[in-house]
Scaffold this active site. Sequence first.
Site, PDB file in Angstrom:
ATOM      1  N   CYS A 188      -3.481  -2.655   0.398  1.00 53.56           N
ATOM      2  CA  CYS A 188      -4.691  -3.478   0.451  1.00 53.56           C
ATOM      3  C   CYS A 188      -5.180  -3.722   1.875  1.00 53.56           C
ATOM      4  O   CYS A 188      -6.388  -3.771   2.122  1.00 53.56           O
ATOM      5  CB  CYS A 188      -4.455  -4.798  -0.267  1.00 53.56           C
ATOM      6  SG  CYS A 188      -3.089  -5.784   0.399  1.00 53.56           S
ATOM      7  N   HIS A 240      -2.343 -10.823  -1.512  1.00 57.95           N
ATOM      8  CA  HIS A 240      -3.297  -9.720  -1.663  1.00 57.95           C
ATOM      9  C   HIS A 240      -4.546 -10.046  -0.849  1.00 57.95           C
ATOM     10  O   HIS A 240      -4.863 -11.214  -0.623  1.00 57.95           O
ATOM     11  CB  HIS A 240      -3.648  -9.560  -3.144  1.00 57.95           C
ATOM     12  CG  HIS A 240      -4.595  -8.438  -3.432  1.00 57.95           C
ATOM     13  ND1 HIS A 240      -4.452  -7.177  -2.896  1.00 57.95           N
ATOM     14  CD2 HIS A 240      -5.717  -8.387  -4.204  1.00 57.95           C
ATOM     15  CE1 HIS A 240      -5.434  -6.401  -3.327  1.00 57.95           C
ATOM     16  NE2 HIS A 240      -6.214  -7.110  -4.117  1.00 57.95           N
ATOM     17  N   SER A 262      -5.827  -1.885  -5.090  1.00 57.56           N
ATOM     18  CA  SER A 262      -4.747  -2.664  -5.685  1.00 57.56           C
ATOM     19  C   SER A 262      -4.072  -1.827  -6.763  1.00 57.56           C
ATOM     20  O   SER A 262      -4.604  -0.818  -7.221  1.00 57.56           O
ATOM     21  CB  SER A 262      -5.297  -3.970  -6.293  1.00 57.56           C
ATOM     22  OG  SER A 262      -4.302  -4.646  -7.032  1.00 57.56           O
TER      23      SER A 262
END
Length: 286
Positions: free
Chosen positions: A89, A124, A141
């Site tokens: 990410c 994330h 992702s």
Amino acid sequence: MEAFVKQQYEEVHALSDKELPPPPPIPVLPDSHAGLTVKQKICAIQKYISAFQYNYSGSPFIHMRKDRGMKHVSSCAKQIITASLPIQCVEAVFLGCFLPSNLLAVDRIPLSFKSKMNGNTHRHIVLAIRYEKRWGAIGISRRANLMHKDIRFDSLLEMVDHFQRSYEACYHRVSVIYVGLPFSHDVFSDMPIKWKLIRLSCHVKDRMEMEATLSTYTGNMSKMLEYFRREGTLETRSERDRVPTFNQTPVRKKKKKKKDDKGKSNSKGRGGEVEASSCEEEEDDI
């Protein structure tokens, strides 16, 4: 176990080059000069990022740091493009920040999530995009619903709510959301990037505060970026960096941090948050 590994190695070693699967295709960089609209260019960039595929090894192939400016981000993005290896990410955000840097009408903001599942904490990050008062996101992702969002949301809050529902669909509970300052369009800038400006609690009782904070942020983020560029820091209303303020008086320079007995300076920032300089320490994509 040792015998099984040995058997697998012998089977792979016995394969000829003709029996091996072909290497994955190298992602093709989108043509930024093509006659496309801004939204079409953003979609092309997302398709390019998705073509890298996800890196399941747990470690990035490119060394990146978050305590540098756009010059470092651009340099890392060029290395990622040249290597064309699977990414996570953070690398996707670096690419998403660098590739549309010539689109001056597009604002790019780092948006980080901290979630929990079965007692484990996951982190994330995606790149929030604002264009013509509409919001979207690009990134990568393991979960298809936690990366790209079309530029269709009327507010940042609406998109954040959509991400939270996407997390719930993956059986994750979002506990904290971080919003940073917009990235500069100057790819040669050495000005440090503010990755985490606002910390938002996702508890139900903090809902009204989240709405007010995001509304204030989206209405003033350009002024805050200009103030940060001019002064090199931002005043905050509380020790937890909840709601930033930006008056016209110069901010006093902070005193140097005292060193402890071991001769190392204290690395904790406001509210006990540790500002990580290495990206691999910062995000654990889900």
